[in-house]
Design an enzyme around this catalytic site. Structure first.
Site: not given
Ligand code: NAD
Ligand code: DAU
Length: 355
Positions: A132-134, A158, A162
């Site tokens: 992730t970019d975080e 989180y 990561k």
């Molecule tokens: P998500 O939470 O939707 O899915 C995570 C999946 O991993 C789930 O299916 C869960 O059951 C599985 N899991 C959790 N713990 C596990 C374990 N110990 N063993 C096996 N499976 C397990 O997450 P996502 O949003 O699909 O993110 C996927 C990956 O991409 C993550 O590594 C996250 O850090 C990264 N990422 C997410 C975003 C985003 O915006 N969602 C952006 C950049 C990177």
């Molecule tokens: O940048 C990549 C990341 O993006 C991934 O690594 C994470 O897995 C993914 O969950 C996401 O993280 P964020 O914290 O940016 O996503 P989230 O959707 O939780 O929140 C997006 C923005 O919106 C953040 O600034 C918090 C704000 N927010 C979120 C929720 C859930 C609100 O204002 N209200 C809300 O109820």
């Protein structure tokens, strides 16, 4: 074949679906099925022998060892993680266990497996870590976007977990020569996004007539990418990425949260107007901010564009319209994920946030 971890989650399931739509190479899908994992995301693959689903933990060394020996994958793509920042604030332990300890155990088994490969199987093997970019921390208003050489400055449990996993992956390359690739992507959105995250939460709350909770002043900036573009970037990095390299992935699309929420409201006004004819934006409610909330993320995706020729296919306008339409077209999926556990989480996260 390839082994995907976390392939029942949001991005992982989109990746598996796209992969099998584009190639006949089978996928072993190892997923623990936490609250975020949902086999219904993969329902269209029922009966498809190219998809082998295994419920299990990436930290279960015996299971991973036997899967690797039995299926002999040519690549492993590690999506599995605890992924929600707010949950990491309420309870960091699962994040340490899966994202750090789990990735460590997975790397150990992969190292042992790769160590006994030879010839082409050894030289073409890849371990791709999805991150992730975080990990880069928070940008000020005029800072340049994150490049691959930015310092790691994670600010939440989180992102710290990561970051630790990224460091382990890097170390396994540097020390043991494991052929790794890492991607650091910005915020994804699209189908199968669990409605604890901003965009799907706003869609489902709006349709249910509930408040749309915007943290703080709503001026935090994220860089949004349609999930299928993230999947295409991962496929491209797997195919052509340089070993040991990291690639930032993003959509050149920075937007303040409040603009995202207004965009979603505007699309719903058009596609599913409120019965009373009033705008959904009336449901917006400013609530107590996220502790330690990162102000701005922005990705410089120049390296993956220049070196691997990858570009996103969707603009934010096209991607967000498809996304809102997907939620309108899939009420059964939405109803199913709003279980008792989901309602408990909503109560935990929002009860103490005052307006
Ligand atoms: P998500 O939470 O939707 O899915 C995570 C999946 O991993 C789930 O299916 C869960 O059951 C599985 N899991 C959790 N713990 C596990 C374990 N110990 N063993 C096996 N499976 C397990 O997450 P996502 O949003 O699909 O993110 C996927 C990956 O991409 C993550 O590594 C996250 O850090 C990264 N990422 C997410 C975003 C985003 O915006 N969602 C952006 C950049 C990177
Ligand atoms: O940048 C990549 C990341 O993006 C991934 O690594 C994470 O897995 C993914 O969950 C996401 O993280 P964020 O914290 O940016 O996503 P989230 O959707 O939780 O929140 C997006 C923005 O919106 C953040 O600034 C918090 C704000 N927010 C979120 C929720 C859930 C609100 O204002 N209200 C809300 O109820």
């Amino acid at each position: 074949m390839i082994l995907v971890t976390g392939g029942a989650g949001f991005i992982g399931s989109n990746f598996v679906l796209d992969w099998l739509a584009q190639t006949n190479e089978p996928v072993i899908n190892l997923d623990k099925l936490t609250y975020a994992g949902n086999v219904q995301n993969l329902a269209s693959l029922d009966g498809d022998s190219r998809h082998i689903f295994i419920q299990g933990d990436i930290g279960d060394s015996e299971l991973v060892k036997s899967l690797l020996q039995q299926h002999q994958p040519r690549a492993i793509l590690n999506f599995a993680a605890e992924s929600h920042v707010d949950r990491s604030i309420h309870g960091p332990e699962d994040f340490i266990q899966t994202n750090i300890v789990g990735t460590f155990h997975l790397l150990e088994e992969v190292r042992a497996y790769w160590g006994q490969l030879d010839g082409e199987a050894r030289s073409t093997f890849r371990f791709l870590h999805v991150s992730t970019d975080e990990v880069y921390g928070s940008l000020r208003k005029d800072d340049p976007a994150f490049s691959e050489t930015n310092r790691y400055e994670p600010n939440s449990p989180y992102s710290a977990s990561k970051a630790a996993s990224d460091h382990l992956v890097r170390a396994y390359h540097h020390t043991y020569g494991l052929p790794v690739l890492t991607t650091n992507c910005s915020n994804n959105y699209g189908p199968y996004h669990f409605p604890e995250k901003l965009i799907p939460l706003m869609i489902v709350n709006a349709l249910a007539g509930k408040a749309l909770p915007v943290y703080g002043d709503g001026m935090q900036i994220r860089d949004w990418l349609y999930v299928k573009d993230h999947c295409s970037a991962i496929r491209r990095v797997l195919e052509a990425g340089q070993l040991g390299e990291t690639y930032n992935v993003g959509g050149w699309n920075e937007m303040p949260n409040i603009d995202i929420v207004h965009t979603v409201c505007g699309l719903l006004d058009e596609l599913r107007p409120r019965p009373d004819g009033k705008p959904y934006a009336e449901q917006i409610t400013y609530v107590t901010d996220r502790p330690g909330h990162d102000r701005r993320y922005a990705i410089d995706a120049g390296k993956i564009e220049r070196e691997l020729g990858w570009k996103p296919a969707e603009t934010f306008d096209s991607g967000i319209r498809k996304t809102v339409q997907w939620y309108l077209d899939n009420p059964a999926w939405v109803a199913n994920v709003q279980s008792g556990a989901y309602r408990d989480w909503v109560a935990t996260n929002y009860a103490e946030r005052t307006e």
